[in-house]
Write a protein that holds these residues in place. Structure first.
Motif, PDB file in Angstrom:
ATOM      1  N   LEU A 100       1.245  -1.323   0.157  1.00  0.00           N
ATOM      2  CA  LEU A 100      -0.370  -0.154   0.215  1.00  0.00           C
ATOM      3  C   LEU A 100       1.103   1.267   0.250  1.00  0.00           C
ATOM      4  O   LEU A 100       0.448   2.219  -0.583  1.00  0.00           O
ATOM      5  CB  LEU A 100      -0.641  -0.081   1.065  1.00  0.00           C
ATOM      6  N   MET A 114      -0.585   4.879  -1.199  1.00  0.00           N
ATOM      7  CA  MET A 114      -2.118   4.540  -0.392  1.00  0.00           C
ATOM      8  C   MET A 114      -1.213   5.481   1.096  1.00  0.00           C
ATOM      9  O   MET A 114      -2.297   5.684   1.800  1.00  0.00           O
ATOM     10  CB  MET A 114      -2.420   3.881  -0.953  1.00  0.00           C
ATOM     11  N   PHE A 161      -1.884   6.539   6.932  1.00  0.00           N
ATOM     12  CA  PHE A 161      -2.921   6.459   5.316  1.00  0.00           C
ATOM     13  C   PHE A 161      -3.877   7.549   5.212  1.00  0.00           C
ATOM     14  O   PHE A 161      -4.306   8.562   5.397  1.00  0.00           O
ATOM     15  CB  PHE A 161      -4.418   5.394   5.720  1.00  0.00           C
ATOM     16  N   ASP A 163      -5.557   9.712   2.576  1.00  0.00           N
ATOM     17  CA  ASP A 163      -6.595   9.891   2.560  1.00  0.00           C
ATOM     18  C   ASP A 163      -7.064   9.548   3.128  1.00  0.00           C
ATOM     19  O   ASP A 163      -8.968   9.493   3.893  1.00  0.00           O
ATOM     20  CB  ASP A 163      -6.865   9.232   0.992  1.00  0.00           C
TER      21      ASP A 163
END
Length: 150
Positions: A112, A117, A132, A134
């Motif tokens: 990821l 991400m 993370f 977002d």
């Protein structure tokens, strides 16, 4: 190469048995004849087909798809988990909550991160934290506007 030759040999044997059956003049609807045909031609044909399928890699493709689905499912679970934990996770948290080995949790988190991400941060004690970005900003989605709006 052995699977290919074995598969072709078994299918050839089955074909010869069917041709022999058709030329024998035996009653095609008699139960004994059907059972004999199944044993003499059906079983070798099934075995030959299986060997050819294995040679062509049918099982490997299915296994590859199964592994990709498992990996995608783990990634989705990690993203949901990140949402519950404020967008920040450690490999130990992922391993504990998803019941996977720590190495698997690290692999998923690193994948990821490689896809941008998540970003990796480190604490003063050396603990790796996956952020993370977002997921942390999901609360802002209600204030989103069109790209051309000012």
């Amino acid at each position: 190469m052995g699977r290919l030759l074995g598969g072709v040999a078994l299918l050839t044997l089955a074909l010869f048995m069917v041709v022999g059956f058709l030329r024998s003049g035996a009653d095609p609807l008699a139960l004994r004849t059907l059972v004999a045909l199944f044993i003499a031609a059906g079983l070798p044909a099934a075995g030959g087909g299986l060997l050819l399928a294995r040679h062509l890699g049918v099982g490997r493709r299915i296994e590859h798809r199964r592994e990709a689905l498992r990996r995608d499912t783990l990634e989705a679970e990690v993203l949901k988990m990140a949402g519950r934990h404020g967008g920040r996770l450690t490999a130990v948290e992922v391993a504990g909550e998803l019941a996977v080995p720590t190495t698997t949790a690290e692999e998923v988190l690193n994948e990821l991160m490689a896809r941008e991400m998540a970003e990796i941060e480190i604490t003063d004690s050396g603990l790796l934290v996956y952020d993370f970005h977002d997921v942390r900003r999901l609360s802002e989605k209600d204030s989103a506007r069109g790209l051309l709006e000012s």
